[in-house]
Scaffold this motif. Structure first.
Motif: not given
Length: 103
Positions: A49-53, A91-103
Motif C-alpha cells: 500500500v502506497v502511503l506517501d509518494g 521518496e516513498a513510504r509503503v505499508l507491506v503486509i506479508e508472511t513473516e520472513g518473506s523476502v
C-alpha cells in the motif's frame, strides 16, 4: 495501542522498515525508500500500500514484464508466485503486509 505518523517516518537506508505488527505469521511493516528494491517472489501473498509518494511497480505476468504507477492510497496485491520489483519516484513510504520472513 500504537499511533504511527507514516509521513514522518524515515529510515537510515532504502527499504528500512518499522515493524508495526506480527500476527499469526503475518507481518505488517512500514517501509521508507528512495531506491528500487530487487526482483523477487515472496514466500506467500503480499499486500503493498502506497502511503506517501509514488511507486512504479514492475511485475511479470505470463513471462512478459508489465508496470503500473501506484499513487497514494493505491494497493498492489501480489499473489503467490508473482515476480515483482518496486521503483519509487523520489521518496516513498509503503505499508507491506506479508508472511513473516518473506523476502
Amino acid at each position: 495501542m500504537k499511533i504511527i505518523r507514516s509521513q514522518a517516518f524515515q529510515a537510515d537506508r532504502a527499504w528500512g522498515a518499522m515493524d508495526i505488527a506480527k500476527m499469526n505469521g503475518i507481518t505488517t511493516r512500514l517501509h521508507w525508500t528512495d531506491q528500487p528494491y530487487k526482483w523477487h517472489i515472496n514466500d506467500g501473498e503480499e499486500v503493498f500500500v502506497v502511503l506517501d509518494g509514488q511507486v512504479e511497480m514492475h511485475y511479470r505476468e505470463h513471462g512478459a514484464e508489465q508496470s503500473v504507477m501506484l499513487n497514494v492510497g493505491d494497493i498492489f496485491y501480489a499473489s503467490v508466485g508473482t515476480e515483482h520489483v518496486a521503483h519509487p519516484i523520489g521518496e516513498a513510504r509503503v505499508l507491506v503486509i506479508e508472511t513473516e520472513g518473506s523476502v
